[in-house]
Enzyme design. Structure first.
Site, short mmCIF file in Angstrom:
data_model
loop_
_atom_site.label_atom_id
_atom_site.label_comp_id
_atom_site.label_asym_id
_atom_site.label_seq_id
_atom_site.Cartn_x
_atom_site.Cartn_y
_atom_site.Cartn_z
N ASP A 77 6.00 29.25 9.94
CA ASP A 77 4.62 28.91 10.26
C ASP A 77 3.88 30.03 10.98
O ASP A 77 4.47 30.88 11.64
CB ASP A 77 4.53 27.62 11.09
N GLU A 144 7.92 25.64 13.65
CA GLU A 144 8.63 26.04 14.87
C GLU A 144 7.70 26.09 16.06
O GLU A 144 8.09 25.73 17.17
CB GLU A 144 9.30 27.40 14.66
N GLU A 145 6.46 26.51 15.84
CA GLU A 145 5.53 26.71 16.95
C GLU A 145 5.21 25.41 17.69
O GLU A 145 4.82 25.45 18.87
CB GLU A 145 4.24 27.36 16.46
#
Length: 402
Positions: A77, A144-145
Site C-alpha cells: 500500500d 500495512e500502513e
C-alpha cells in the site's frame, strides 16, 4: 550475463520496470485493486499458482518438490502524501479516504520497492529450481500502513489456503546506504495504539469565559500532562512514545467551543509497558476532565499494531546468510525501532517464528536522505532493488538448501 544474485540483464530490466510501474501507480491501504491485479499478472507469467486473500492481498505458491516451506512477505500500500521528488516517474495518483476526501497518493514508505524485490526474487527461484527444494509462499500484503492488511488475510484463511511455513521472512527499505542491512534480534519494532479522544465542554462567547467549560484549555492540559508518563511514570530503561498528532476545536476566534478532538499515537516494546501506558493515558484524560468540571471524555481506539519479535535462533541463521551475501561489515545488529509493523501477526497467528530486517535504499553519497513517510522519500531504486532481491534470496535460500 548474470549478476551476483542470479538475475539476467533482461530480468533486471523487468525488475526496474516493475518498480517504476508500481511507483507511478500507488494505491491507499486496502484499496490496492490495480496493484493486486498487476502482481497476479506477474505471477501468472512466471507460472506461479496464486489466489486473492484479504480483499486486495495476493498469495503466490511456488512449489519445488519435498522440502521446507518458507513464507516471504512484501507489503503493497501507498500513503496519502503528495510526492515532491521531481523525478519523471513521480506519482500523480489520487485516492479517496474513508470519509470521501480525495487525496494525493505516493509510495512514501517504499512498498513499491518491496513488491518489486519479491517479484525479482521469484523470477530467480523459478529459473533455478535445480538448486533448491521446498515451497515458497509469497505474501503480497495490503494495508500495512493501517494495520488492517495482515489481519484481513488471516481472517480470510491465509494459513488454511496456503502451506504453513516453518519460518516467515520479511524486509523493509530504509534511508541508510544501499548495500547495507540492519537487523534487530528479539524485540525489533514497537507495538502501537492509536486513539481518538473527544472532549466535551460548554460553549460560551469568548468575552464570557466564566460561562464556559473550555475544551481547548482542557485538551492543552491533558496533552502536556501525558508527556509525564514517559518522563515520570516509566522506568528509564522502558521505551515508550506518546505523541499527539492532531488537535481540532472551534470555528471562530471569539467563540469557546463545546467540543475538541485530538488523536494520540502510543509506541511500546513490551506488553506490560503498553498496558501501563494505556492505563496512565486513560487516567490522566479522565482526571483532567474531572478537574475542569467537564463531562467524561470519549476515548476510542482507531487501530493497533502487534509486536514484532524476531526469533533469536532464526535471526542468527538469517544474519549468517545475509553476511555471506553482503559481507560481515555490511550487516549490522541495531537497537529496536519505535516504528511499527503488522508483519509479526502473520507468524504469531500460527505460532511460527519470523525474521524481519531493513535494507538500505539511500545513495551512499547523499548526506541527508529523506526519511520514510516524507514527500521527498525516494530510494536510489537500482541499488535498492539489487539489495532487496539479494537479501530476499539469501534469507529464502538459507532454508531451501540452495
Amino acid at each position: 550475463m548474470l549478476n551476483t544474485y542470479g538475475l539476467t540483464d533482461a530480468e533486471t530490466q523487468a525488475l526496474h520496470e516493475d518498480y517504476l510501474h508500481l511507483h507511478r501507480n500507488p494505491e491507499l491501504s486496502m484499496q490496492e485493486h490495480n496493484t493486486a491485479a498487476f502482481v497476479e499478472s506477474k505471477l501468472s507469467e512466471l507460472g506461479i499458482e496464486h489466489f486473492r486473500c484479504g480483499g486486495t492481498g495476493v498469495v503466490g505458491i511456488l512449489r519445488n518438490g519435498e522440502g521446507p516451506v518458507v513464507a516471504f512477505r512484501a507489503d503493497s500500500d501507498g500513503l496519502p502524501i503528495a510526492e515532491d521528488t521531481k523525478v519523471d516517474y513521480a506519482s500523480t495518483a489520487t485516492g479517496f479516504l474513508a470519509d470521501g476526501t480525495e487525496v494525493p497518493v505516493m509510495h512514501g514508505c517504499g512498498h513499491d520497492t518491496h513488491v518489486a524485490s519479491a517479484l525479482g526474487a521469484a523470477r530467480v527461484l523459478v529459473r533455478s529450481t535445480d538448486v533448491w527444494a521446498g515451497t515458497v509462499v509469497f505474501i503480497f500484503q495490503p494495508g500495512e500502513e493501517t494495520s488492517a492488511g495482515a489481519a484481513a488475510m488471516l481472517a480470510d484463511g491465509l494459513w488454511d489456503r496456503a502451506p504453513r511455513p516453518t519460518v516467515v521472512l520479511g524486509q523493509h527499505v530504509f534511508p541508510f546506504a544501499t548495500g547495507t542491512i540492519h537487523i534487530t534480534p528479539e524485540s525489533a519494532m514497537a507495538m502501537a495504539n492509536s486513539l481518538e479522544v473527544t472532549l466535551y465542554g460548554k460553549q460560551a462567547h469568548g468575552s464570557q469565559p466564566q460561562d464556559s467549560i473550555d475544551p481547548i484549555v482542557l485538551g492543552a492540559s491533558i496533552i502536556t500532562r501525558l508527556q509525564t508518563i514517559t518522563s515520570r511514570e516509566l522506568h528509564p530503561l522502558d521505551s515508550a512514545v506518546v505523541t499527539c498528532g492532531s488537535f481540532h476545536a472551534g470555528l471562530k476566534e471569539n467563540i469557546i467551543p463545546d467540543t475538541a478532538v485530538f488523536t494520540l499515537n502510543i509506541r511500546t516494546l513490551t506488553e506490560p509497558v503498553r498496558e501501563k501506558v494505556l492505563e496512565a493515558v486513560t487516567r490522566i484524560i479522565n482526571a483532567e476532565a474531572d478537574a475542569s468540571g467537564a463531562p467524561r471524555p470519549k476515548i476510542e481506539q482507531l487501530y493497533t499494531f502487534p509486536r514484532l519479535y524476531n526469533d533469536p535462533e532464526h535471526t542468527g541463521n538469517v544474519v549468517g546468510a545475509l553476511r555471506e551475501e553482503f559481507g560481515e561489515e555490511q550487516v549490522r545488529l541495531v537497537p529496536p525501532l519505535m516504528g511499527s509493523e503488522d508483519f509479526g501477526s502473520l507468524g504469531d497467528a500460527i505460532g511460527v517464528p519470523y525474521v524481519f530486517w531493513m535494507f538500505g535504499g539511500a545513495d551512499p553519497q547523499d548526506p541527508a536522505p529523506a526519511g520514510n513517510h516524507s514527500p521527498f522519500f525516494l530510494p536510489e531504486y537500482r541499488r535498492a532493488l539489487d539489495s532487496g532481491v539479494r537479501a530476499a534470496l539469501a534469507g529464502i535460500r538459507h532454508y531451501l538448501g540452495a
